[in-house]
Structures are given as C-alpha cells and as structure tokens.
Design an enzyme around this catalytic site. Structure first.
Site, short mmCIF file in Angstrom:
data_model
loop_
_atom_site.label_atom_id
_atom_site.label_comp_id
_atom_site.label_asym_id
_atom_site.label_seq_id
_atom_site.Cartn_x
_atom_site.Cartn_y
_atom_site.Cartn_z
N HIS A 196 -38.28 32.18 8.18
CA HIS A 196 -36.89 31.33 7.32
C HIS A 196 -35.76 32.39 7.13
O HIS A 196 -36.02 33.39 7.09
CB HIS A 196 -37.42 31.05 5.70
CG HIS A 196 -38.03 32.19 5.09
ND1 HIS A 196 -39.37 32.48 5.13
CD2 HIS A 196 -37.59 32.86 3.98
CE1 HIS A 196 -39.66 33.68 4.38
NE2 HIS A 196 -38.57 33.93 3.76
N HIS A 246 -32.35 33.18 5.25
CA HIS A 246 -31.61 33.14 3.81
C HIS A 246 -30.15 32.81 4.04
O HIS A 246 -29.61 33.64 5.07
CB HIS A 246 -32.08 34.30 2.97
CG HIS A 246 -33.50 34.36 2.68
ND1 HIS A 246 -33.90 34.33 1.39
CD2 HIS A 246 -34.33 35.03 3.46
CE1 HIS A 246 -35.10 34.63 1.25
NE2 HIS A 246 -35.37 35.21 2.43
#
Ligand code: 5GP
Length: 143
Positions: free
Chosen positions: A106, A108
């Site tokens: 992922h 951010h």
C-alpha cells in the site's frame, strides 16, 4: 515479517479487498482500491492498495507497477484537491524492518499544510466515524 515471506490472504487489506471487512472507499479501478486510513496521521490520510496480492513493492509484478502508480497519482490529485493541500506526503513501507505493519502492498497519501506536523506512524488514534465520512465524501467529490 521478512520481505520474502509468503502473502497471507488473511491480512486485513486482503479482507477489505474481498469485501469481508468494511472500509471507507474513496476510489476503485481495475488495478487498485483506495480508502481512508482509520488511524490517520493527518486528516485525509488515504491508502491505495493494488488488487494484485502483493506483500510489498518487491513482489508486485513489474508490469503492474506502472498502472498502479498511475492510480496512486490519480488519487493524490483528488486528495490534494479535496483538502486544498499545500503539500502531499506519500510514503510506502516494506517488511517489518522497513516499518510495514500490514503485509499487503500500500501507498500512503497524506495532505499537508504549511507548519502542521504529522502524527507519528503507528502513533495516531482511531478517527471518529463522522469526520472520516466527511473526508471520504470530500475526496470522492474531487475526482
Ligand atoms: P503500514 O505500517 O503497513 O505502512 O501501514 C498500515 C496502515 O494501515 C496504518 O497507517 C494503519 O493505520 C492502517 N490500518 C491498520 N488497520 C486498518 C484497518 O482496519 N482499516 C484501515 N482503513 N486502515 C488500517
């Protein structure tokens, strides 16, 4: 979790991708899902995850990197616009030693304003649902 550890299909983001756990979705396309971090380091903290089951940046197939990063940029534009951000902090951790705590790749994206410091990674409290829903609506309207 070592960088070469096998992908765990029961990690929280895998469950979110399968719809088994809820999330505050702000965007979805063929390659990614983007949703709010429920422990935001600043308001609008958004996570963009690939739909591919990759543990970290090293295990996403090379040909998937470009489309994924194009989606990250698209979400970054919307986050910036929604918050009229003066800056954006974008970061990505790999392996426990690298600071990663959820082992599905992922990125951010955090909107920033001059002089406003960021809460520490892993040190932010859970945001209240109402403010998260307000931020979700603002980002969704910014695409
Ligand atoms: P990492 O440390 O792996 O880079 O970041 C994981 C992020 O996921 C953290 O910023 C953390 O706040 C966030 N997070 C952890 N559990 C959940 C969850 O159940 N839902 C959402 N939306 N975010 C989560």
């Amino acid at each position: 979790m070592h960088l070469s550890a096998p992908y765990d299909p029961n990690n929280i983001f895998a469950k979110i991708l399968r719809g088994e756990m809820p999330c505050l979705k702000v965007y979805e396309d063929a390659v990614c899902l983007a949703f709010l971090d429920i422990f935001p380091q600043a308001p609008g903290h958004t996570l963009v995850i690939p739909k591919h089951a990759a543990t970290n940046i090293l295990t996403l197939p090379t040909e998937a990197i470009g489309p994924y990063m194009a989606s990250v940029q698209k979400v970054a534009h919307a986050v910036q616009k929604a918050f009229q951000a003066e800056g954006l902090t974008i970061f990505q951790f790999n392996g426990a030693a690298g600071g990663q705590t959820v082992f599905h790749l992922h990125v951010h994206i955090i909107p920033r304003m001059d002089g406003v410091s960021l809460k520490g990674h892993g040190q932010a409290g859970k945001a209240d649902e109402d403010s998260l829903k307000t931020h979700q609506a603002a980002i969704m309207a910014a695409f």
